[in-house]
Design an enzyme around this catalytic site. Sequence first.
Site, PDB file in Angstrom:
ATOM      1  N   SER A  35     -15.637  14.235 -11.662  1.00  0.00           N
ATOM      2  CA  SER A  35     -17.028  14.098 -12.089  1.00  0.00           C
ATOM      3  C   SER A  35     -17.813  13.164 -11.176  1.00  0.00           C
ATOM      4  CB  SER A  35     -17.056  13.525 -13.507  1.00  0.00           C
ATOM      5  OG  SER A  35     -16.438  12.241 -13.489  1.00  0.00           O
ATOM      6  N   TYR A  37      -3.652  19.514 -16.820  1.00  0.00           N
ATOM      7  CA  TYR A  37      -4.945  19.979 -17.318  1.00  0.00           C
ATOM      8  C   TYR A  37      -4.768  21.360 -17.919  1.00  0.00           C
ATOM      9  CZ  TYR A  37      -9.117  17.348 -15.984  1.00  0.00           C
ATOM     10  OH  TYR A  37     -10.143  16.465 -15.931  1.00  0.00           O
ATOM     11  N   LEU A  55     -17.045  -2.638 -27.010  1.00  0.00           N
ATOM     12  CA  LEU A  55     -17.017  -4.103 -26.977  1.00  0.00           C
ATOM     13  C   LEU A  55     -18.211  -4.701 -26.249  1.00  0.00           C
ATOM     14  CD1 LEU A  55     -13.249  -4.701 -26.100  1.00  0.00           C
ATOM     15  CD2 LEU A  55     -14.318  -4.745 -28.360  1.00  0.00           C
ATOM     16  N   GLU A 105     -19.752  13.171  -8.822  1.00  0.00           N
ATOM     17  CA  GLU A 105     -21.165  13.429  -8.502  1.00  0.00           C
ATOM     18  C   GLU A 105     -22.087  12.802  -9.535  1.00  0.00           C
ATOM     19  OE1 GLU A 105     -21.843  17.794  -7.105  1.00  0.00           O
ATOM     20  OE2 GLU A 105     -20.299  17.740  -8.673  1.00  0.00           O
ATOM     21  N   SER A 120     -19.198  12.278 -20.364  1.00  0.00           N
ATOM     22  CA  SER A 120     -18.120  12.168 -21.340  1.00  0.00           C
ATOM     23  C   SER A 120     -17.725  13.531 -21.913  1.00  0.00           C
ATOM     24  CB  SER A 120     -18.578  11.257 -22.481  1.00  0.00           C
ATOM     25  OG  SER A 120     -17.973  11.644 -23.691  1.00  0.00           O
TER      26      SER A 120
END
Lengths: 603, 668
Positions: free
Chosen positions: A249, A523, A316, A251, A185
């Site tokens: 990400s 990006y 949730l 991997e 994250s």
Amino acid sequence: SGLSQQVIIMATRIKYICRHQDEAYKLGLSLSFRQEIMKWNGWGYSDSRFLFNKKGQAEFTGKRYRLSGLILPSLKDWFEGTFGANLQHKSPATVSQVAVAPPNLNEPFIEDLKAAGVAASHDPEDRVFRAHGHCLHEIFALREGRIGRVPDMVVWPSCHSDVEKIVELACKHNVCLIPYGGGTSVSSALECPHEETRSIVSLDTSQMNRILWIDEKNLTAHVEAGIIGQDLERQLNEHGYCTGHEPDSMEFSSLGGWVATRASGMKKNIYGNIEDLVVHIKMVTPRGVIEKSCLGPRMSTGPDIHHFILGSEGTLGVVTEVTMKIRPIPEYQKYGSVVFPNFQQGVACLREVARQRCAPASIRLMDNEQFQFGHALKPQVSSIFMSFLDGLKKFYITKFKGFDPHHLCVATLLFEGDRGKVLQHEKQVYDIAAKFGGLAAGEDNGQRGYMLTFVIAYLRDLGMDYYVIGESFETSVPWDRVLDLCRNVKERIVRECKERGVQFPPLSTCRFTQTYDAGACVYFYFAFNYRGLSDPVHVYEQVEHAAREEILANGGSLSHHHGVGKLRKEWMKESVSGVGLGMLKSVKEYVDPQNIFGNRNLL
Amino acid sequence: MASRALYSPRHPMLKKRDDFEDILEERRRSSDLRYALRCYTPTLYRGLVPCKASMLKSIVLQSDHLQYVIKQVSSESGESTEGVSEEASLILDEMAHCLQLSTIRFFAFTLSKAFKRLFRSVCVNEEGIQRLQQAVQEHPVVLLPSHRSYMDFLMMSYLLYTYDLPLPVIAAGMDFMSMKFVGEMLRMSGAFFIRRSFGGDKLYWAVFSEYVKTMLRNGYAPIEFFLEGTRSRTCKSLTPKTGLLNIVMEPFFKGELFDVNLVPVSISYERILEESLYARELLGIPKPKESTSGLLKARRVLSEDYGSMYVYFGHPVSVRSLAEGKINRSQYNLLPRYIPQKPSADTHEFLSDAAFRLVRIQEENMVLKPWVLIATLLLQNPDGLDLSSLAEQTDWLRHLALAFGAFLDWPDHEACSEVVSCSLALHRHLLSVSAGHVQLSVTDVPQVETTPEEAVFHQAVVVLSCASYRNQILHVFLRPALLAMAMQSANSNRKDDVYNGFNFLRKVFSNEFILCPGDSVQDFEEACYLLMKRGVLQVLEHEIVMSASGHSTLAFLSSVLDPFLQGYQVVCRYLCEETNENLTEKEFIPAVRSFALKLILAGRLKCYEALSSDLQKNALAAFLRLKAVRKVKVGDQVTLKVNKVAVNSLEDILGGKIPTQKPILARL
């Protein structure tokens, strides 16, 4: 099942070794396997890192990547020139581990958990490892040995019913659960809310990593949500299939994480984003299990309940199993690249490609700064002939074609499919590019471009060893505003840095990573030399905050695929309107009235 | 009484201003021809997309915005899109500048000659020029000069040429176009022409705004326009217009530009070329239509001494920082940017705020000469003053003005009496000096017999000319003067009562002076602060008390505004006594003028400034705003309906017969 004799593992080092003789041996190994081979205070595998060797040359260690073991002769000059950094000025990580407060354990919960036979640990290393994602401030703090609230324990369910048990017990004992997948994250989503007084339990899905079935008739696979991207792809490949979902990400990130954040993959032009790929989702919530009753490809049954789950960011429940579309592995893959005289031309070309809906599997466009950065990562060439060839190419582009090396930019391409179709497609795209002054710049440059996306995160760790900090963030924006947004955000970053006392101009660069009919995903990469600043992370955060404000003011979205987490929560209301936020809150209220899933993301 | 940080009370003594350089010094020493032909390589905006004037036109015509409006107009009017496009193209031809360096060089040569004859010196703050140089490279620049004379924009271009800065394109009023040759010359020196009124004309607005924005967006050249819209005939700053300001800010609001630098420029004249021309115009002696021959007649002007001229380039104001926290730019996210969007209420308020703020910056940087002080004193003493007493009072006033932050250019190391007599010499055409006694008076007495009416007008020309100098310093005294008047009319020392009176006067005079809407608390605090610092007042928690020595200052301050007060009362009285039921808007000015004239001839009014059409217009605007008068449209005519009760009570309050806190005010 074979794992029915699981025990609660209070994993100190010694117990850990003892476990090897246990029935739970297999479990123990797999439990800690990833953690063992990964850095605890940086990105990726422990064996893979950038460093400047004794000769002052940059090299990338390990054997895992194409770049591994290679010397990068121009990185040092680029690094020192761009950031005003100096190899003499080092800022290595100061600690080899962090001290954490003793866990706040909910004993009755643990008792019940033991009885239910779910693996668990409150070893400090296990807890720290799951207390953070990869935001700059998180990694920076780890390197300095600082960390805030960490989970009080970790549990490892091994299947859907384990999760049901855990959630039920959490409700019973009022314990806070934070689902943990790959830990990649970048939205502060994994940070434990410091105001949380209950015992916090990190629910690590890594043991739910099996492909449960593959249905070749419908081209679907039913997979446990804890599976890591590269494992999923590798295992499907063994059967001749792929999902085609390749976030940068992949991997390390997990299927459940993708669902929970509305992830996007590099090759979405062929395979779609995660919301296009899922056919069925099973999620355990405090109210019970939510799922659809069939595997129909589309339904008109009110608002799609999947869309409450997609992007719910662990607020949730826990996604346990997902039925996904799969595709046969493509026959042929081909990389490519195009050089444009300037960014505007490049953007115009991408826009045209999107208009004609002929985007290859992936098409990306780097601005000039990023092109130069990519250039700095070119490995040493093995022969004089190659270096002569490189020189010739450069001469052709800059002198013969008159491209200004300080303005030109590069698009990287990836084509996939039947060989014949790929070649045809390739021609179509290059023809469009030519209309915008684009010159084909070879497969090699293209391939290197994609490889860079996997190693770029490692570079941040190198920067942090030399007083350079940085991060990337993303947005999506309509075509007509894309150029203005890029220019304004980059300029805002430069200006904010200056105003906050950053001594050297920052690296402020962007690239397009996805195109859509109505816009693009952009990006931004932003890094600066923080020598002379007393609180660099604070400065970094202020600048990123300002950059996000600028993005929103210029018609960009709050996030294209990273999610909101806690980092971007303050803008949620503005982004989805008060009513929209209220709708989401009322769903949370119904599904989880006790706030068992208390990571406080999103809302 | 919340105050906004942006307008926090300033500390005038701390104000730092740059030094001046005289650019004519160099011109007097070296060849004008060589100067006009020298190599000109201005610093340019770094994002500049170079393009020619003709290229510019086609960019504008093909812009999404204009194409959209053309289609819209065509579908509304039924005319073909080609027809509307053609129309747009014609509008653009009429409007567009065609800046040519050769014309600039021609002007550089001729203006050098002219300026050297007209002015003793032309002073420029070179630090301001350096800041501008910097600003020009960073972001597109908008130059916002004050407007007191035709000289203004010639001088601006001349200066920018002199300092190797990019030449501006200038929004000019259409009236210049009627001067055939000069109009084209101005066009070639960078002026573009806009019609004075085009309220409902969508197409015109679209062409115009797109033209300006295109130039701004690609950094083509600094855009120059006058916030005040027109030349101020009174030397008071005019209430700023926001239309063009909105156009130049919109590219920032919509994210098309990272920022825009606004550079307020204050141009002040020791003696204004159009001095008596303005006074005559204000008195209704019709203005000669701008014509080339008229300008040639102005040659006479060249033989006179106009003292010095000052140009002060203020600090660039970034639109981005102005808008910070005030404009939510994401309001533009949901509509394609080429679709014209009316500014929202927030934006409107912001624009008006910004415009006022910029005009106040212009005011603050306006250089004041000693004559301005002398003119103020002479107007307050219509029977004249002894030279010695004038010198003494001028000195006193000088210190007061400095304490209030005036940008006074007072010669160093010179006795006050010396300074005064120099000033008197320069403005001798407004004065009579005999036996050490100075008085404002008509100097060039006409040969023929004059009627009493003509005599009044002759005297009025002198008074209004003189007033135009006093007006230059009004912004310095304005807030304390309003406070002084409020204290005089309030029958109590209670702070609330004084504030109410202050606020009332502010409301009445907000068309007359630059008073930012919504700033009444700050203005009040600023006035209190200045007078307290001067030892005139003591401001207690609930009371404002005059100190023993404060009387003369307060008396001076309230008499500064007295002509305006009297003028407004005259307008009130006229509206109450004279008006017929069907008074049209057009008739208003001449009718008030003759009413005032009658009062003067009858000896019942001493205030010649009541004859000024500017004052009369402002008063009417104020009364309309305060709803004491209504406009009613009858056919083509606009008639004025007077609420006599309201006007009557206004007059009473202004005359100090009723204190402001009476309930009558609540209705206003």
